[in-house]
Design an enzyme around this catalytic site. Structure first.
Site, PDB file in Angstrom:
ATOM      1  N   HIS A  99      -4.025  -4.516  -9.762  1.00 48.72           N
ATOM      2  CA  HIS A  99      -4.927  -3.435  -9.373  1.00 48.72           C
ATOM      3  C   HIS A  99      -6.367  -3.900  -9.583  1.00 48.72           C
ATOM      4  O   HIS A  99      -6.682  -4.496 -10.617  1.00 48.72           O
ATOM      5  CB  HIS A  99      -4.633  -2.190 -10.219  1.00 48.72           C
ATOM      6  CG  HIS A  99      -5.501  -1.036  -9.841  1.00 48.72           C
ATOM      7  ND1 HIS A  99      -5.280  -0.276  -8.712  1.00 48.72           N
ATOM      8  CD2 HIS A  99      -6.620  -0.545 -10.426  1.00 48.72           C
ATOM      9  CE1 HIS A  99      -6.231   0.634  -8.620  1.00 48.72           C
ATOM     10  NE2 HIS A  99      -7.043   0.504  -9.646  1.00 48.72           N
ATOM     11  N   MET A 156       0.787  -1.228   0.000  1.00 54.21           N
ATOM     12  CA  MET A 156       0.000   0.000   0.000  1.00 54.21           C
ATOM     13  C   MET A 156       0.827   1.291   0.000  1.00 54.21           C
ATOM     14  O   MET A 156       0.330   2.333   0.403  1.00 54.21           O
ATOM     15  CB  MET A 156      -0.966  -0.007   1.190  1.00 54.21           C
ATOM     16  CG  MET A 156      -2.014  -1.116   1.116  1.00 54.21           C
ATOM     17  SD  MET A 156      -2.933  -1.132  -0.450  1.00 54.21           S
ATOM     18  CE  MET A 156      -3.966   0.294  -0.209  1.00 54.21           C
ATOM     19  N   LEU A 159       6.170   3.456  -4.636  1.00 51.81           N
ATOM     20  CA  LEU A 159       7.622   3.259  -4.671  1.00 51.81           C
ATOM     21  C   LEU A 159       8.264   4.359  -5.508  1.00 51.81           C
ATOM     22  O   LEU A 159       7.722   4.767  -6.541  1.00 51.81           O
ATOM     23  CB  LEU A 159       7.935   1.882  -5.259  1.00 51.81           C
ATOM     24  CG  LEU A 159       7.393   0.735  -4.397  1.00 51.81           C
ATOM     25  CD1 LEU A 159       7.380  -0.567  -5.171  1.00 51.81           C
ATOM     26  CD2 LEU A 159       8.197   0.601  -3.104  1.00 51.81           C
TER      27      LEU A 159
HETATM   28  C1  GRF Z   1      -5.969  -6.675  -3.973  1.00 54.83           C
HETATM   29  O1  GRF Z   1      -7.316  -6.313  -4.119  1.00 54.83           O
HETATM   30  C2  GRF Z   1      -5.131  -5.965  -4.995  1.00 54.83           C
HETATM   31  O2  GRF Z   1      -5.809  -5.691  -6.168  1.00 54.83           O
HETATM   32  C3  GRF Z   1      -4.756  -4.693  -4.307  1.00 54.83           C
HETATM   33  O3  GRF Z   1      -4.611  -5.041  -2.957  1.00 54.83           O
HETATM   34  C4  GRF Z   1      -5.395  -6.180  -2.653  1.00 54.83           C
HETATM   35  C5  GRF Z   1      -4.508  -7.194  -1.998  1.00 54.83           C
HETATM   36  O4  GRF Z   1      -5.216  -8.260  -1.440  1.00 54.83           O
HETATM   37  N1  GRF Z   1      -3.566  -4.131  -4.917  1.00 54.83           N
HETATM   38  P1  GRF Z   1      -4.432  -9.487  -0.805  1.00 54.83           P
HETATM   39  O5  GRF Z   1      -3.559  -8.949   0.321  1.00 54.83           O
HETATM   40  O6  GRF Z   1      -3.623 -10.130  -1.884  1.00 54.83           O
HETATM   41  O7  GRF Z   1      -5.498 -10.394  -0.275  1.00 54.83           O
END
Ligand code: GRF
Length: 207
Positions: free
Chosen positions: A115, A96, A99
């Site tokens: 995404h 989250m 970078l």
């Molecule tokens: C996913 O929905 C992805 O698209 C986003 O973050 C979420 C990660 O989920 N970038 P997880 O930790 O893999 O369950």
């Protein structure tokens, strides 16, 4: 360590369900690679326990003083850890933080992200909610290379998910998540087996 094996470093801040999908696909031989290291910026993130359960090396690395990105010192530590693990590809799986240039330069063309929308629609946070609020009938997920922008790198693969009449943000997000678990391993497998060809922004899956 065998130098011929393709080594993946995963970075995540959340539950780690995409990490699990990729690790299981590696274990099943569907991705010709091994997850060599998992890094998280959240000390109690689910991804950490899920890596431990599978015996995959995992480290929490503190993100530093900023909320939306790694600070310089932290970024350097992430680079050191991934280099020490000799990773060939950095897989962002719910990481989250944005970078910045030194990290991107250290793994140029070797960082991918997933995404939860059909990019370029709905970049940024809560993309499933953005899609629902906008009223689109079809959304989905996108695997893409990471560049300096937000969710703007070359697109590797996409999978559609219909928006249903009675969807809530939660139900839609759940179905997108399931699509992610199919799409991400497929895209990582294509990269690990050397099948992807990138020309400008255009990515082709070779034979
Ligand atoms: C996913 O929905 C992805 O698209 C986003 O973050 C979420 C990660 O989920 N970038 P997880 O930790 O893999 O369950």
């Amino acid at each position: 360590m065998s130098k011929t094996e393709f080594r993946i470093g995963v970075m995540g801040s959340g539950a780690g369900s995409n990490f699990v999908a990729i690790a299981e696909a590696c274990a099943a031989g569907q991705i010709p690679a091994k997850v060599a290291l998992v890094l998280s910026d959240i000390a109690d993130a689910g991804i950490i326990g899920r890596a431990r359960e599978r015996g995959i090396p995992v480290q929490y690395l503190a993100p530093g003083k900023f909320r939306t990105r790694l600070d310089e010192e932290a970024e350097a530590q992430y680079v050191v850890a991934l280099r020490a693990a000799e990773v060939d590809l950095v897989v962002l799986a719910g990481f989250m933080r944005v970078l910045k240039a030194p990290f991107l330069g250290a793994f140029e063309g070797k960082i991918v992200n997933i995404h939860p929308s059909l990019l370029p629609s709905f970049p940024g946070l809560e993309a499933w909610k953005q899609a629902l609020d906008y009223g689109v009938k079809v959304t989905g997920c996108t695997v893409h290379f990471v560049d300096a922008g937000v969710d703007s790198g070359a697109i590797i693969g996409q999978q559609t998910v219909p928006v249903l009449e009675h969807d809530t943000p939660q139900t839609l997000h759940q179905r997108i998540h399931l699509a992610e678990h199919e799409l991400y391993p497929r895209c990582v497998a294509a990269i690990a087996s050397g099948k992807l060809k990138l020309t400008g922004r255009r990515v082709a899956f070779g034979g």
